[in-house]
Design a protein around this motif. Structure first.
Motif, short mmCIF file in Angstrom:
data_model
loop_
_atom_site.label_atom_id
_atom_site.label_comp_id
_atom_site.label_asym_id
_atom_site.label_seq_id
_atom_site.Cartn_x
_atom_site.Cartn_y
_atom_site.Cartn_z
N UNK A 130 16.00 -0.55 12.00
CA UNK A 130 14.96 -1.33 12.27
C UNK A 130 14.96 -2.40 12.04
N UNK A 131 13.92 -3.91 12.51
CA UNK A 131 13.73 -4.75 12.50
C UNK A 131 12.58 -4.52 10.83
N UNK A 132 12.51 -5.23 10.39
CA UNK A 132 11.32 -5.56 9.48
C UNK A 132 9.86 -5.95 9.26
N UNK A 133 9.63 -6.09 10.53
CA UNK A 133 8.02 -6.83 10.98
C UNK A 133 7.42 -6.26 11.87
N UNK A 134 6.36 -6.10 10.44
CA UNK A 134 4.98 -5.71 11.83
C UNK A 134 4.98 -5.61 13.19
N UNK A 135 4.63 -5.00 13.72
CA UNK A 135 3.70 -5.48 15.31
C UNK A 135 2.87 -5.82 15.64
N UNK A 136 1.59 -5.54 14.17
CA UNK A 136 0.42 -6.26 14.32
C UNK A 136 0.57 -8.06 14.17
N UNK A 137 0.59 -8.04 13.34
CA UNK A 137 0.66 -10.08 12.84
C UNK A 137 2.16 -10.68 12.55
N UNK A 138 3.33 -9.54 12.02
CA UNK A 138 4.25 -9.92 11.98
C UNK A 138 4.62 -10.00 10.33
N UNK A 139 3.77 -9.31 9.94
CA UNK A 139 3.49 -9.53 7.72
C UNK A 139 4.91 -8.69 7.88
N UNK A 140 5.47 -8.28 6.74
CA UNK A 140 6.49 -7.07 5.80
C UNK A 140 5.86 -5.80 5.56
N UNK A 141 6.49 -5.40 6.13
CA UNK A 141 5.96 -3.87 5.24
C UNK A 141 6.39 -3.46 4.40
N UNK A 142 6.36 -2.63 3.64
CA UNK A 142 7.53 -1.95 2.49
C UNK A 142 7.18 -0.88 3.06
N UNK A 143 8.96 -0.33 2.59
CA UNK A 143 9.52 0.77 1.84
C UNK A 143 8.79 1.80 1.19
N UNK A 144 7.40 3.16 1.32
CA UNK A 144 7.52 3.79 0.58
C UNK A 144 8.00 5.00 1.52
N UNK A 145 9.13 5.70 0.68
CA UNK A 145 9.72 6.88 0.89
C UNK A 145 8.66 7.95 -0.31
N UNK A 146 7.82 8.00 -0.63
CA UNK A 146 7.35 8.48 -2.23
C UNK A 146 6.11 9.21 -1.10
N UNK A 147 5.71 10.72 -1.45
CA UNK A 147 5.23 11.87 -0.16
C UNK A 147 3.55 12.03 -1.65
N UNK A 148 2.78 11.84 -0.56
CA UNK A 148 1.41 11.55 -1.17
C UNK A 148 1.29 10.79 -2.25
N UNK A 149 1.24 9.84 -2.11
CA UNK A 149 0.90 8.49 -3.49
C UNK A 149 -0.31 8.02 -3.20
N UNK A 150 -1.10 8.27 -4.52
CA UNK A 150 -2.41 8.00 -4.41
C UNK A 150 -2.76 7.04 -3.85
N UNK A 151 -1.82 5.81 -3.27
CA UNK A 151 -3.00 4.79 -2.88
C UNK A 151 -3.10 5.23 -0.67
N UNK A 152 -1.58 5.83 -0.22
CA UNK A 152 -1.63 6.38 0.99
C UNK A 152 -2.46 7.17 1.04
N UNK A 153 -3.43 8.92 0.91
CA UNK A 153 -3.41 10.03 0.69
C UNK A 153 -2.13 11.00 0.60
N UNK A 154 -3.12 12.18 0.73
CA UNK A 154 -2.08 13.05 0.44
C UNK A 154 -0.88 13.35 1.92
N UNK A 155 -2.23 13.34 2.58
CA UNK A 155 -1.34 13.07 4.13
C UNK A 155 0.03 12.56 4.43
N UNK A 156 0.18 11.95 3.28
CA UNK A 156 1.52 10.53 3.65
C UNK A 156 2.40 11.21 3.26
N UNK A 157 3.72 11.09 4.57
CA UNK A 157 5.08 12.03 4.17
C UNK A 157 5.87 10.94 3.83
N UNK A 158 5.74 9.73 4.27
CA UNK A 158 6.78 8.53 3.92
C UNK A 158 6.82 7.42 5.45
#
Length: 198
Positions: A121-149
């Protein structure tokens, strides 16, 4: 001085030395001129394909390279990550079939890759060009229980799954971009050149 007093051997030597020195000087002057015709390292970096060694990537790991001045991510997805991609329903994602995504035809499908195990992937958000972070963990507290990575953009909260598909209801309008790429071997990928040309 008579013509018989002239040393012709010495004259030939001096003429040859002057010609040789002139040739060497011309060569030194020509090298920078000819070198200026070659593209600079910067120009090569702007558009040249980039090789990525994926031989040491463990499942869940990501490596980064730069291509055309943009960050490119290569992620080795685990079997669990591939299963999590299948779990996400069409109602969770804005464009689950990648019908509006910028990607080569040969990466269609839910995994958006040539080989399901590896995501490019190109590591640039398609919104305004920021750099997203890779978050492979499942259901972290800041992203919610439905987060699958996946990938999270901290600038405005856009979320992408482990195939780079954008979640519904976030600012990013489209999936992350998949650049043209091909496999050179089992352990090397060339980013910037289509596999269809191989």
């Amino acid at each position: 001085m008579s013509s018989s007093d002239v040393n012709t051997g010495r004259r030939r030597f001096l003429t040859g030395a002057v010609v040789a020195m002139g040739g060497i000087g011309s060569a030194f002057a020509a090298v920078p001129f000819v070198a200026s015709w070659m593209p600079s390292e910067r120009a090569k970096a702007i558009g040249a394909p980039v090789e990525v060694d994926i031989g040491k990537l463990e499942p869940g790991q990501m490596t980064r390279v730069k291509w055309q001045g943009k960050p490119v991510w290569v992620v080795r997805r685990s079997d669990a990550a591939l299963e999590s991609i299948k779990k996400l329903g069409d109602e969770t994602l804005r464009d689950p079939d990648s019908s509006q995504a910028e990607q080569p035809d040969y990466v269609s499908g839910e995994f958006r890759s040539i080989k399901p195990e590896y995501l490019v992937l190109v590591g640039i958000c398609t919104h305004l060009g920021c750099a997203p972070t890779y978050r492979p963990e499942i259901a972290p507290s800041d992203l919610g229980p439905e987060w699958e990575g996946g990938f999270f953009c901290p600038c405005h909260g856009s979320k992408f799954d482990l195939a780079g598909r954008v979640y519904a209801g976030v600012p990013a309008p489209t999936n992350l971009v998949v650049p043209p790429h091909k496999y050179l071997s089992e352990t090397r990928i060339l980013v910037g050149e289509d596999s269809e040309k191989a």
